[in-house]
Design a protein around this motif. Structure first.
Motif: not given
Length: 367
Positions: A345-348, A158-160, A249-251
């Motif tokens: 993506g690991r931040l998510l 996913h790009g975002m 955004f992920m948060e």
């Protein structure tokens, strides 16, 4: 404390270990039947695929989950929410038409389709979360009303947010239109100096919040809802994401995912399908070549552990040639960073663990 994640590979030499049988074994292994009480209205949350996409979860596989839900005395229905962007699933009428054209008919899956946020995305219920970015989130009414839920996710890039799995399926997939706007509020498109002023993006903007000024496109950011139509159509790739905004955004996504299951009291099970692992979301009207080989199917009651295990299994593969994967082809390389270099993506996963959605520690159990 580690969570149990059940795994089945895709090898099969007979009817007893075909994919549908494997799904049923995973359902039993993860004890999903314990989540469903008699006469429960059970939401089976999935993605019906955009028109033109063909990597979404196949309806014939969904039927296995429906059968197991019925055997557990639940009343299953297939569900998703309308999209923020103006594609083939922007309202419930278009969404149902797309679902049927993509094979999600009752005769195939054995369950009816209900669009959880209503005709135009305004059927939602506020859920108190009290987290960093949101005190309250706007979750689709029929997701909240369901007695229990099974979340079926096609795991892919996913790009975002780097990758899309169970957490993203909850976050965007269970939010109303206004909830999707709130998640995207911090991550609106930006226009670079490459803009030639051709006006293509202006014509594509459904809300008419783009215009030309001094021969360059500009966006009225206060009115923009970040549907990202302009990114898709710019012939010069002059419209892009604000990568600095993506950690927030992920948060925001995680906080919406938290709200989507808060009222379920643990009555949620998750299945990730590591098949057709494409670089992009199934919201695209196309499907690019997979970046790694098909791997298998995973099940857990912990979405954080499930997504972490899925991420790790993808990275253990050797990347496929002739795909969008440009870096980290080797085993152990981060395949999603190899496609979306500026998105981690690991931040998510880290934030989902922080807010208490689950644990990144997992014990993988092979079935």
């Amino acid at each position: 404390m580690s969570s149990e994640v059940y795994f089945s590979n895709l090898r099969s030499r007979g009817q007893k270990d075909n994919k549908n049988s494997k799904i049923k074994q995973l359902f039993d292994g993860a004890k999903f039947g314990d989540l469903i009480q008699e006469e429960d209205l059970t939401a089976i949350k999935l993605h019906f695929g955009e028109r033109g996409n063909d990597a979404f979860l196949k309806p014939v596989l969904v039927n296995a989950v429906v059968e197991k839900t019925l055997n557990s005395n639940g009343k299953p229905f297939l569900t998703d929410t309308n999209t923020l962007y103006f594609g083939s699933r922007h309202n419930a009428t278009q969404h149902l038409e797309t679902a049927i054209k993509n094979g999600f008919a009752y005769a195939v899956t054995g369950a009816p389709v209900i669009i959880a946020d209503g005709l135009r995305g305004d059927n939602w219920i506020p859920v108190e979360v009290g987290l960093k970015h949101f005190q309250q989130v706007k979750i689709a009414g029929d997701i909240i009303s369901a007695d229990s839920m099974l979340v079926l996710s096609h795991f892919k890039g996913h790009g975002m947010c780097g990758f899309g799995g169970a957490i993203k399926n909850l976050a965007m997939g269970c939010a109303s239109a206004q909830g999707k706007v709130e998640q995207h509020q911090c991550a609106k498109p930006v226009i670079s100096d490459n803009c030639t002023g051709c006006g293509t993006c202006i014509n594509s903007c459904p809300l008419s919040v783009m215009s030309l000024s001094d021969g360059k496109a500009i966006i009225e950011l206060e009115e923009c809802v970040a549907c990202n139509n302009c990114l898709a159509v710019c012939p010069e790739s002059a419209v892009s994401l604000d990568f600095d905004a993506l950690p927030e955004f992920m948060e925001r996504m995680v906080e919406y995912a938290y709200g989507a299951v808060k009222n379920k009291k643990g009555k949620v099970g998750y299945l990730n399908f590591l098949m057709d692992i494409t670089p992009d979301c199934d919201c695209e009207a196309f499907s690019d070549a997979p970046i790694v080989p098909d791997i298998g199917i995973l099940a857990s009651k912990d979405p954080v552990a499930l997504d972490t295990a899925s991420y790790d299994l993808v990275n253990q593969q050797v990347g496929l040639e002739n795909s969008l994967l440009e870096h980290h082809h080797q085993k152990g390389g981060d395949k999603f960073r190899g496609v979306w270099e500026e998105v981690d993506g690991r931040l998510l996963l880290e934030y989902a663990e922080e807010v208490g959605m689950g644990s990144k520690e997992y014990h993988l159990i092979n079935l």
